[in-house]
Design a protein around this motif. Structure first.
Motif, PDB file in Angstrom:
ATOM      1  N   MET A 328      -9.162   9.009 -80.994  1.00 58.08           N
ATOM      2  CA  MET A 328     -10.337   9.704 -81.529  1.00 58.08           C
ATOM      3  C   MET A 328      -9.972  11.113 -81.975  1.00 58.08           C
ATOM      4  O   MET A 328     -10.450  11.583 -83.017  1.00 58.08           O
ATOM      5  N   GLU A 331      -8.188  10.659 -85.268  1.00 56.32           N
ATOM      6  CA  GLU A 331      -9.051  10.230 -86.371  1.00 56.32           C
ATOM      7  C   GLU A 331     -10.069  11.297 -86.770  1.00 56.32           C
ATOM      8  O   GLU A 331     -10.298  11.539 -87.966  1.00 56.32           O
ATOM      9  N   LEU A 332     -10.676  11.956 -85.787  1.00 56.59           N
ATOM     10  CA  LEU A 332     -11.778  12.873 -86.076  1.00 56.59           C
ATOM     11  C   LEU A 332     -11.342  14.305 -86.329  1.00 56.59           C
ATOM     12  O   LEU A 332     -12.090  15.074 -86.937  1.00 56.59           O
TER      13      LEU A 332
END
Length: 381
Positions: A328, A331-332
């Motif tokens: 995460m 990705e973020l």
């Protein structure tokens, strides 16, 4: 010169990083974890070290092999100045950033958990691998570029003939055996920031380069012998487990390590050398995840260890939390914030690329030399 795209090597790098995450979580559940800087569970699970001990003598050498292989592909469209500049950006910058900004974060957690004095401690920690790789590139670049220029010369033909021989895998083990005997490490599996780890990595890095330099002969060899290699690797492991309490002499450790690595290469070449959407994504994520995963391991241990949760349940939860948290964050944040990308070894501009071979995602396995664009992020993992 036509270069074959090697999806199997990229998959092996991704899988090796995944296994590394599990391995590091397992250390937190060993009674000696605190002595090497991990937050340690009050309820160890020593049994999980039996399967982990299969990994611990080949997981790091495998990554050195793969990193050496990556350099061969990288120099196909670079001179030595361009290679050093690219490796400085992809390896040295994340290495320095990690020492200064990433590792101190999980050291803070360790200090607070054990009520130590809270202080800023820059440290390579798990990123020691990157420093070694960068040094290897500097030391071996003259040799590698000489081999590139003289691939059809006497040395090139000798390497190809050598690796085409069915007994060549035994010959490749000799430098690793000699390294174990000469280094005589206190513990063979302790690679981080030791002369043994440096020497073993140098041998594996150079050997990996030679394996792809020789072309398909090495890969056909390991593919053909993969089941025999696997059988002998299991036998050597069982001898280590049942008769030596996992502490066989270093020369036997070296042989077993090579057997596992050649086994992995053989099965990977047979089954994993094909493109995949998942591979395109994971090959980009692997390097940043490697850099940040320890933070999530420490957070998970910091929060969960004081709770009344079974050790095995905690082990599973920490693994899931580490994987999900790392992915995460990649990705973020890392993948999407422009100035963060180079700090984690990514290009500033998002590009679809393969680690081994051309950057195009078409189904063609080959491309013309004039159109091909090779872009390799050595995991320097």
């Amino acid at each position: 010169m036509i270069i074959e795209r090697r999806h199997d090597i990229d998959w092996l790098r991704v899988l090796a990083i995944g296994l590394l995450l599990i391995y590091h979580v397992a250390i937190a559940f060993q009674p000696w974890g605190v002595f090497i800087g991990f937050i340690q569970s009050n309820e160890p699970i020593e049994a999980i070290w039996i399967p982990m001990s299969i990994l611990n003598i080949w997981r790091i050498p495998l990554l050195f092999f793969v990193s050496g292989m990556g350099v061969w592909f990288a120099i196909q469209r670079r001179d030595w100045i361009q290679l050093l500049a690219e490796r400085s950006r992809r390896i040295l910058l994340p290495y320095i950033f990690g020492i200064l900004a990433i590792v101190p974060l999980h050291i803070f957690l360790w200090q607070d958990y054990y009520t130590q004095e809270i202080k800023y401690v820059p440290n390579p920690a798990h990123l020691w691998f990157l420093g070694n790789i960068f040094v290897y590139v500097i030391l071996l670049s003259p040799v590698f570029f000489y081999l590139k220029r003289n691939r059809q010369g006497p040395i090139g033909h000798f390497v190809k003939r050598l690796l085409a021989n069915q007994w060549s895998l035994l010959l490749l083990m000799i430098p690793f055996i000699l390294e174990g005997i000469i280094s005589a490490p206190q513990e063979y599996e302790m690679y981080a920031m030791t002369w043994h780890g440096f020497a073993l990595g140098l041998v594996a890095f150079c050997t990996g380069f030679c394996c792809v330099f020789a072309g398909s002969v090495f890969w056909n060899n390991v593919k053909k012998q993969r089941w025999m290699l696997f059988t002998h690797a299991v036998i050597f492991y069982l001898i280590r487990l049942l008769f030596f309490e996992l502490r066989t002499p270093d020369y036997l450790m070296a042989v077993e390590s090579c057997l596992w690595i050649f086994t992995v290469f053989g099965f990977g070449y047979r089954h994993l050398n094909q493109p995949s959407k998942a591979l395109e994504y994971l090959s980009q994520a692997a390097y940043p995840v490697y850099i940040i995963h320890m933070i999530f391991i420490y957070i998970g241990c910091y929060v969960l260890f004081p709770m009344n949760v079974s050790s095995f349940g905690t082990f599973i939860i920490v693994n899931i939390f580490t994987f999900v948290g790392s992915m995460m964050m990649y990705e973020l944040l890392i993948r999407r914030v422009r100035f963060l990308r180079p700090l984690f070894g990514l290009q500033i501009h998002k590009k679809r690329n393969d680690r081994f071979g051309d950057t195009k995602s078409s189904s063609k396995a080959y491309d013309s030399p004039g159109n091909r664009k090779i872009d390799i992020q050595t995991m320097e993992s």
